[in-house]
Design an enzyme around this catalytic site. Structure first.
Site, PDB file in Angstrom:
ATOM      1  N   GLU A   1       0.839  -1.220   0.000  1.00 15.47           N
ATOM      2  CA  GLU A   1       0.000   0.000   0.000  1.00 15.47           C
ATOM      3  C   GLU A   1       0.865   1.258   0.000  1.00 15.47           C
ATOM      4  O   GLU A   1       0.474   2.279   0.575  1.00 15.47           O
ATOM      5  CB  GLU A   1      -0.941   0.028   1.206  1.00 15.47           C
ATOM      6  CG  GLU A   1      -2.079  -0.937   1.131  1.00 15.47           C
ATOM      7  CD  GLU A   1      -2.800  -0.887  -0.181  1.00 15.47           C
ATOM      8  OE1 GLU A   1      -2.892   0.207  -0.777  1.00 15.47           O
ATOM      9  OE2 GLU A   1      -3.250  -1.946  -0.638  1.00 15.47           O
ATOM     10  N   GLY A   2       2.014   1.195  -0.615  1.00 14.86           N
ATOM     11  CA  GLY A   2       2.912   2.344  -0.651  1.00 14.86           C
ATOM     12  C   GLY A   2       3.880   2.276   0.507  1.00 14.86           C
ATOM     13  O   GLY A   2       3.457   2.262   1.679  1.00 14.86           O
TER      14      GLY A   2
END
Ligand SMILES: Cc1cc2nc3c(=O)[nH]c(=O)nc-3n(C[C@H](O)[C@H](O)[C@H](O)COP(=O)(O)OP(=O)(O)OC[C@H]3O[C@@H](n4cnc5c(N)ncnc54)[C@H](O)[C@@H]3O)c2cc1C
Length: 595
Positions: free
Chosen positions: A439-440
């Site tokens: 998710e980054g």
């Protein structure tokens, strides 16, 4: 190995006294959400988490998933637990009533999600991705797709995935190469996606993939990416399952943690092309995907809180039982439980204080989301959205970075057996390790924070929170209490560090972008540390007034924990400020050849 007991007392405190549950239940649409209902939901969820999900957590870790001829089998107990999960309505709880969900406020569902993640993080990812896919279709999908897919995804009969990553496109999604060829009312999708969480499994009859791909005439870069809904089994107009679509799980990864969750390589369109339907406008797929990604980012931040809590419970249980060494000051005395040794106390306090601050920040953010969504005043909605946007990368990055330290400390409390798999402490650290990556990564969150959330609005969002912090400083001072004064002094130092670092960032972001980026992660950690400290200070103000009530022990512990945070954690803010304001040149000075 200890089981999991949901910390419902602290959850309710964070919800009621820090995030403002009463304000949230007073918002339009929440009339039926009473305090009794919230407590009943938390009690039932706590039971489900400790009786159904926690007992299969270690099994999922040991056994993992198997992939054979494109079919993935989950670990023993997962399929049955998933059936119980959806039959009990837990999958639908956070989703909109428009498609069969219960529409509970984010604040309430956040507490429940924390329980799923703490009891069995690998299992919880399936629901997280499904609900992210639901959000993307609900916001951007065609009406017929909403009707066709959402009721079964909300109930959990079908699950969802997020297919962004390709081998050359990780943090930088502008490099996505998967293709979408128009054909009548649909598209033919082809390409290989990697690292797809719950991309294939045996727990549900259909899997709805959200896939990023490029149309033939799409511009280069992020402005040429579109989003498609691509079901594993095509769905007939009456909702029944049709033919198998042209997509297959090519393999699953052997990885460090979350073994219970399959991480799939997905091959789309190896034959005629997988049938997919456009979601939102052509070439605007990344914007649509952000609906899903922001949702997932907060939830991954919550994973940091949850897995830390699990590691803390494991360490605390061991520290109470393990007897070793005489107490300090009594050489030759009878050995005592290690919780009596000051350094073990320091480790446990460090875990506890950080977890409570992280929980407070995650729940506070969930409440901001609820207000941004449902507050009757449009100005208030805008303000709360601004704060949510600012806090999303902070919750994601800070809570997960902390989780790595906290789960590691959990092992340290155990000594040698902590390093032995059988004890169970290792799994929490291995599971936690992915949270700063997917998710980054933390670096990507931090770039988002300093760029879109701070520099773009010239620090206005940070200023909104600093104003709220100044009000707390005044309350700490006005209380005339010695302990609150100590906390206030530390918070004052923290807010000053945040103000100074923000001013430096605003002055340097355009002029000297590499220097600003060199301090991005320290700035993210500074924000988390100070905002967490602010919420702990607020907690202390409330708890101080309740130390003689029926629930005195909890509140006394809260004041002491807030003081520990002020004395041991908040001072880290000074080091972050120093690294941001004075440290950029040493990050960048070394020639590449000298590494
Ligand atoms: C177990 C697991 C599950 C996953 N689940 C999914 C899923 O369900 N769906 C999906 O689509 N993807 C998924 N992913 C992929 C995940 O989101 C990516 O691994 C992640 O975004 C990082 O991309 P990357 O691995 O290519 O690393 P890279 O992008 O190559 O990054 C390597 C390093 O460089 C840094 N870096 C890169 N660019 C910058 C920059 N501009 N500024 C500063 N630092 C930078 C990163 O922070 C990192 O430290 C999963 C990955 C794993 C391991």
């Amino acid at each position: 190995m200890t089981t999991y007991v949901a910390p419902t007392r602290d959850m309710l405190f964070a919800m009621n006294d820090l995030a403002g549950l009463a304000e949230i239940t007073a918002l339009p649409g929440n009339d039926e959400v009473t305090p009794d209902l919230v407590e009943a939901i938390l009690d039932e969820a706590a039971k489900f988490a400790s009786e159904v999900l926690a007992p299969i957590n270690a099994q999922g870790d040991r056994q993992g998933c198997q992939c054979k001829d494109g079919e993935v089998t989950t670990a023993d107990g997962f399929k049955a637990a998933y059936s119980k999960f959806i039959e009990s309505g837990w999958n639908a709880m956070p989703a909109s009533p428009d498609f069969g969900g219960q529409g509970l406020p984010s604040l309430v569902s956040t507490a429940v999600l924390e329980m799923w993640k703490a009891s069995n993080m690998a299992f919880s990812l399936c629901q997280m991705l499904t609900l992210g896919a639901v959000a993307a279709i609900a916001h951007h999908g065609r009406e017929q797709d909403k009707q066709l897919y959402l009721p079964k995804m909300v109930s959990g009969e079908w699950t969802g995935t997020m297919n962004l990553t390709e081998s050359q496109a990780g943090s930088d999604l502008s490099a996505v190469r998967s293709k979408a060829r128009p054909e009548g009312d649909h598209y033919r999708i082809s390409g290989t996606k990697i690292f797809i969480t719950w991309g294939e499994h045996d727990m549900a009859e259909n899997i709805i993939h959200m896939v990023l791909a490029r149309l033939p005439d799409a511009p280069e870069g992020t402005k040429g990416i579109s989003l498609f809904v691509v079901p594993k089994f095509l769905v007939n107009a009456d909702g029944s399952l049709g033919e198998r679509n042209d997509l297959i799980c090519a393999s699953i990864e052997h990885k460090m943690g979350i073994h219970g969750s399959p991480t799939a390589v997905m091959a789309f369109g190896e034959n005629e092309g997988a049938i997919g339907y456009l979601v939102g406008e052509a070439n605007r797929g990344l914007a649509c995907m952000f609906t899903m990604m922001n949702h997932a980012r907060l939830n991954v931040g919550l994973e940091g809180v949850a897995i830390s809590e699990r590691a803390y419970q494991q360490a605390l249980g061991y520290a109470r039982e393990r007897v070793q060494s005489s107490p300090i000051g009594s050489p030759g005395g009878a050995p005592v439980a290690i919780i009596r040794h000051p350094d073990v106390r320091r480790m446990l306090m460090n875990m506890k204080a950080r977890i409570e601050a992280m929980r407070a920040l995650a729940y506070f953010t969930a409440a901001q989301m609820d207000k941004a969504h449902s507050h009757p005043d449009p100005d208030e909605r805008r303000k709360r959205q601004t704060i949510t946007d600012l806090l999303t990368p902070v919750v994601k990055g800070w809570c997960t970075e902390n989780a790595i330290d906290i789960t590691s400390t959990g092992i340290q409390v155990h000594g040698g057996v902590g390093f032995i798999e059988e004890t169970g402490a290792c799994q929490h650290m291995r599971d936690a390790r992915i949270t700063t990556i997917y998710e980054g990564t933390t670096g990507i969150q931090a770039n988002d924070l300093i760029g879109r959330k701070v520099a773009r609005d010239k620090g206005a969002a940070v200023k909104l929170l600093l104003d709220e912090m100044n009000a707390t400083l005044a309350a700490l001072d006005a209380a005339g209490d010695k302990e609150l004064r100590v906390i206030g002094e530390s918070l004052q130092g923290g807010t000053l560090a945040l103000e100074q670092a923000t001013e430096w960032l605003l002055a340097n972001y355009d002029r000297n972008p590499a220097s600003a980026a060199a301090g991005a992660v320290p700035y993210l950690k500074l924000c988390g540390t100070v905002m967490g400290g602010w919420l702990m200070a607020r907690a202390a103000v409330v708890a101080t007034t309740r130390v003689s009530t029926a629930d005195a022990d909890f509140h006394r512990a809260k004041v002491v924990t807030a003081r520990f945070y002020a004395e041991h954690v908040l001072p880290e803010a000074q080091a972050y400020r120093q690294a941001i304001v004075n440290g950029a040149s040493s990050v960048l000075a070394l020639e590449e050849s000298l590494f």
